[in-house]
Design a protein around this motif. Structure first.
Motif, PDB file in Angstrom:
ATOM      1  N   SER A  82       0.913  -1.301   0.087  1.00  0.00           N
ATOM      2  CA  SER A  82      -0.034  -0.007  -0.095  1.00  0.00           C
ATOM      3  C   SER A  82       0.814   1.282  -0.011  1.00  0.00           C
ATOM      4  CB  SER A  82      -0.953  -0.005   1.272  1.00  0.00           C
ATOM      5  OG  SER A  82      -0.236   0.020   2.291  1.00  0.00           O
ATOM      6  N   GLN A  83       2.027   1.310   0.928  1.00  0.00           N
ATOM      7  CA  GLN A  83       2.455   2.595   1.037  1.00  0.00           C
ATOM      8  C   GLN A  83       3.252   3.219  -0.341  1.00  0.00           C
ATOM      9  OE1 GLN A  83       1.869   4.485   3.292  1.00  0.00           O
ATOM     10  NE2 GLN A  83       0.473   3.114   4.100  1.00  0.00           N
ATOM     11  N   PRO A  84       4.184   2.077  -0.949  1.00  0.00           N
ATOM     12  CA  PRO A  84       4.574   2.666  -2.306  1.00  0.00           C
ATOM     13  C   PRO A  84       3.795   2.929  -3.049  1.00  0.00           C
ATOM     14  CG  PRO A  84       5.801   0.628  -1.457  1.00  0.00           C
ATOM     15  CD  PRO A  84       4.582   0.795  -0.694  1.00  0.00           C
ATOM     16  N   LEU A  85       2.560   2.364  -3.214  1.00  0.00           N
ATOM     17  CA  LEU A  85       1.723   2.498  -4.408  1.00  0.00           C
ATOM     18  C   LEU A  85       1.212   4.004  -4.149  1.00  0.00           C
ATOM     19  CD1 LEU A  85      -0.050   1.310  -6.536  1.00  0.00           C
ATOM     20  CD2 LEU A  85      -1.595   0.521  -4.903  1.00  0.00           C
ATOM     21  N   VAL A  86       1.043   4.480  -3.059  1.00  0.00           N
ATOM     22  CA  VAL A  86       0.596   5.659  -2.629  1.00  0.00           C
ATOM     23  C   VAL A  86       1.595   6.787  -3.167  1.00  0.00           C
ATOM     24  CG1 VAL A  86       0.344   7.482  -0.810  1.00  0.00           C
ATOM     25  CG2 VAL A  86      -0.348   5.402  -0.360  1.00  0.00           C
ATOM     26  N   TYR A  87       2.768   6.593  -3.249  1.00  0.00           N
ATOM     27  CA  TYR A  87       3.674   7.558  -4.054  1.00  0.00           C
ATOM     28  C   TYR A  87       3.788   7.128  -5.260  1.00  0.00           C
ATOM     29  CZ  TYR A  87       5.067   8.597   0.713  1.00  0.00           C
ATOM     30  OH  TYR A  87       4.991   8.946   2.027  1.00  0.00           O
ATOM     31  N   LEU A  88       3.741   6.009  -5.758  1.00  0.00           N
ATOM     32  CA  LEU A  88       3.782   5.871  -7.348  1.00  0.00           C
ATOM     33  C   LEU A  88       2.599   6.136  -8.066  1.00  0.00           C
ATOM     34  CD1 LEU A  88       5.412   4.007  -9.401  1.00  0.00           C
ATOM     35  CD2 LEU A  88       3.783   2.050  -8.721  1.00  0.00           C
ATOM     36  N   LEU A  89       1.489   6.266  -7.560  1.00  0.00           N
ATOM     37  CA  LEU A  89       0.393   6.852  -8.229  1.00  0.00           C
ATOM     38  C   LEU A  89       0.285   8.224  -8.200  1.00  0.00           C
ATOM     39  CD1 LEU A  89      -2.659   4.525  -6.832  1.00  0.00           C
ATOM     40  CD2 LEU A  89      -1.471   4.506  -8.945  1.00  0.00           C
ATOM     41  N   GLN A  90       1.103   8.893  -7.352  1.00  0.00           N
ATOM     42  CA  GLN A  90       1.250  10.341  -7.334  1.00  0.00           C
ATOM     43  C   GLN A  90       2.337  10.964  -8.315  1.00  0.00           C
ATOM     44  OE1 GLN A  90       1.032  12.627  -3.331  1.00  0.00           O
ATOM     45  NE2 GLN A  90       1.213  10.432  -2.689  1.00  0.00           N
ATOM     46  N   ILE A  91       3.095  10.259  -8.748  1.00  0.00           N
ATOM     47  CA  ILE A  91       4.161  10.571  -9.693  1.00  0.00           C
ATOM     48  C   ILE A  91       3.701  11.409 -10.897  1.00  0.00           C
ATOM     49  CG2 ILE A  91       5.930   9.902 -11.044  1.00  0.00           C
ATOM     50  CD1 ILE A  91       6.727   7.759  -9.081  1.00  0.00           C
ATOM     51  N   PHE A 101       9.575   9.522  -3.522  1.00  0.00           N
ATOM     52  CA  PHE A 101       9.855   8.540  -2.720  1.00  0.00           C
ATOM     53  C   PHE A 101      10.772   8.827  -1.732  1.00  0.00           C
ATOM     54  CE2 PHE A 101       7.706   6.273  -5.847  1.00  0.00           C
ATOM     55  CZ  PHE A 101       7.284   4.867  -5.204  1.00  0.00           C
ATOM     56  N   GLY A 102      11.381  10.101  -2.000  1.00  0.00           N
ATOM     57  CA  GLY A 102      12.230  10.637  -0.705  1.00  0.00           C
ATOM     58  C   GLY A 102      11.119  10.453   0.767  1.00  0.00           C
ATOM     59  N   TYR A 103      10.082  10.809   0.623  1.00  0.00           N
ATOM     60  CA  TYR A 103       9.026  10.852   1.690  1.00  0.00           C
ATOM     61  C   TYR A 103       8.605   9.398   2.154  1.00  0.00           C
ATOM     62  CZ  TYR A 103       8.549  15.783   0.721  1.00  0.00           C
ATOM     63  OH  TYR A 103       8.722  17.123   0.339  1.00  0.00           O
ATOM     64  N   TYR A 104       9.198   8.234   1.423  1.00  0.00           N
ATOM     65  CA  TYR A 104       8.566   6.954   1.677  1.00  0.00           C
ATOM     66  C   TYR A 104       9.505   6.303   2.914  1.00  0.00           C
ATOM     67  CZ  TYR A 104       8.001   1.994   1.230  1.00  0.00           C
ATOM     68  OH  TYR A 104       7.848   0.688   1.272  1.00  0.00           O
ATOM     69  N   LYS A 105      10.591   7.109   3.198  1.00  0.00           N
ATOM     70  CA  LYS A 105      11.547   6.749   4.180  1.00  0.00           C
ATOM     71  C   LYS A 105      10.833   6.441   5.426  1.00  0.00           C
ATOM     72  CE  LYS A 105      15.858   7.569   6.789  1.00  0.00           C
ATOM     73  NZ  LYS A 105      17.242   8.371   7.058  1.00  0.00           N
ATOM     74  N   TYR A 106       9.961   7.440   5.771  1.00  0.00           N
ATOM     75  CA  TYR A 106       9.314   7.239   6.905  1.00  0.00           C
ATOM     76  C   TYR A 106       8.293   6.028   7.349  1.00  0.00           C
ATOM     77  CZ  TYR A 106       5.469   8.784  10.341  1.00  0.00           C
ATOM     78  OH  TYR A 106       4.325   8.748  11.461  1.00  0.00           O
TER      79      TYR A 106
END
Length: 290
Positions: A82-91, A101-106
């Motif tokens: 779910s979490q990587p998908l949140v950022y992938l769909l926003q690109i 994806f710099g925000y994905y670290k958290y």
């Protein structure tokens, strides 16, 4: 309703295909909340940044798992999808592109923590008093979210009302939904209610204020202590001209008490007035000369 809650917290046949589908839907919905501008600064946008809704998802997964290992792996995979998908769909919609994806670290840290948290969390199903101690950190994280969102609610009223209600209900109802023992359920509900009341009172006694310097002295817009400033609607806060030793010049200082739109007026010593449309947010503002 009681049967529905009981089914949600232990009556679902949570197969791997269902879990994966749920993770994809959760990621897609969260991405939509982040993409749609009208949802920013609302209850719907909060799940893109904070944990409270994801804590609910995690607890539901744990309560519908078959073993400690099953709970750990299913929580981990749910967040891993779910979490990587949140950022992938926003690109495609973001100027940052892959830099998002710099925000994905958290969230990656929390994804890793799902393994021990899911494993330990499964012990709540034993229904013992110490199971509430396992649940307590999740309630504490939800309480922290409530404290922050209640402050935002006071500033943006009525926005953030839904997420505030969600947090309060979660703090009170988690032990009621998870445990069968009446003493644990009652004590847990009372602790959650007391925390919610305490945080609400603290928030009311310390209302939010956003205090920026919104304009400096310049040739185009001169400012000094002979000028006067005012807001058309004083309920938004106060404005005044101050001298800042750090910059050795005059600045227009504001103490905003709520978000919205109003008009800022600057009047010179000879009575000349300049008006600005002022849009106030929680931590930013926009000033446009009329």
């Amino acid at each position: 309703m009681k049967k529905g809650i009981k089914k949600l917290f232990g009556g679902i046949n949570l197969t791997w295909p269902k879990l994966i589908l749920w993770a994809v839907i959760a990621g897609a919905v969260t991405a939509a909340m982040a993409i749609i501008p009208e949802l920013h600064y609302t209850s719907f946008h909060t799940m893109t940044e904070t944990l409270e809704v994801w804590i609910l998802f995690g607890i539901i997964i744990i309560m519908n798992s078959r073993s400690n290992l099953d709970a750990a792996l299913k929580c981990f995979v749910f967040f891993l999808i779910s979490q990587p998908l949140v950022y992938l769909l926003q690109i495609p919609f973001s100027s940052l592109r892959w830099g998002l994806f710099g925000y994905y670290k958290y969230w990656f840290i929390w994804t890793i923590l799902c393994l021990p948290m899911g494993y330990i969390g499964y012990f709540m199903k034993k229904g013992k008093w110490w199971g509430y101690l396992i649940l307590l950190p999740m309630i504490a994280l939800t309480a922290i979210s409530y404290r922050n969102f209640f402050s935002d609610f006071l500033y943006y009223m009525p926005r953030y009302l839904l997420i505030c209600l969600f947090c309060v209900c979660a703090m009170i109802l988690y032990p009621v939904a998870i445990f069968e023992d009446k003493k644990i359920r009652t004590a847990g509900a009372l602790i959650g209610a007391a925390a919610a009341i305490g945080l609400t009172v603290a928030g009311l006694l310390n209302p939010p204020v956003y205090s920026p310097e919104i304009m400096g002295n310049s040739e185009e817009h001169p400012l000094d202590d002979t000028y006067t400033v005012s807001l058309a609607d004083e309920s938004y806060g106060t404005v005044k001209i101050i001298y800042l030793d750090s910059v050795e010049d005059y600045m227009l200082h504001a103490d905003f008490k709520k978000a919205g739109k109003t008009v800022l007026t600057i009047e010179s010593p000879d009575g000349e007035k300049t008006e600005y449309d002022l849009v106030i947010e929680r931590d930013t503002y926009e000033l446009t000369e009329r």
